[in-house]
Motif scaffolding. Structure first.
Motif: not given
Length: 191
Positions: A33-35, A61-70, A91-98, A188-191
């Motif tokens: 759902v996240l991705a 992790l793949p879903a977090l990376r796919a959702s990084a911009d959102r 290495e890179g497990v937090y690469d989806w953060l801004p 309260q913000t849309l994701f």
């Protein structure tokens, strides 16, 4: 103001019940759902629990990376994001953060000293700060270290737009007061 948390994981967890027991409605958000580009949940806080980076625990992790911009837009628009330890030295497990965060996995009890806005102190309020189970440290990182153990960052905080990202390796449920404050202070913000 209406508060609502999103808990990102593959299956229902007792943590969701804990959040609801703190008075915050909570929705389980699966990686699929996240991705999904059509998903439009609305939350004041998103929670990414411990182990999100370790494939032995989940496939998040793949879903977090796919959702990084959102995720970035969600926080910029006022949503709060709480992220726990990845539970893997990779290495890179937090690469989806801004912003940039490097995690070193090392499970042990730590003496956590808190400073800054009070969020780190609120997070560990229900525990003995001289002996809190943690699963790692963060170095280097672009946030403010608001919880440390002898100079090693245990809790980092970063304002991103109108929202806040809190990254922690504390391996315990956050205090009830923290859940209420952190989820209640987001927009309260849309994701």
């Amino acid at each position: 103001m209406s508060c609502r948390a999103g808990f990102v994981w593959e299956t229902p967890q007792p943590f969701v019940r804990y959040i609801e027991d703190c008075g915050i409605p909570c929705e389980l958000v699966t990686p699929y759902v996240l991705a999904a580009p059509f998903y439009r949940g609305s939350f004041t806080c998103l929670i990414i629990p411990t182990g999100f980076g370790n494939p032995a625990y989940c496939r998040l992790l793949p879903a977090l990376r796919a959702s990084a911009d959102r995720i970035r837009r969600y926080v910029e628009n006022g949503g709060n994001l709480l992220v726990f330890g990845a539970m893997i030295d990779k290495e890179g497990v937090y690469d989806w953060l801004p912003f940039s965060v490097t995690y070193r996995h090392a499970f042990s009890p730590r003496n956590v000293s808190c400073s800054g806005t009070g969020l780190a102190g609120d997070l560990v309020h229900d525990y003995d700060p001289t002996c809190i189970e943690c699963d790692g440290t963060f170095s280097p990182h672009e946030g403010e270290a608001t919880g440390t153990d002898g100079g090693s960052a245990i809790v980092i905080e970063k304002k991103v737009g109108a929202g806040t990202v809190l990254v922690t390796s504390v391996h315990e449920y956050p205090s009830r007061g923290f859940i209420q404050k952190f989820c209640g202070s987001g927009t309260q913000t849309l994701f």
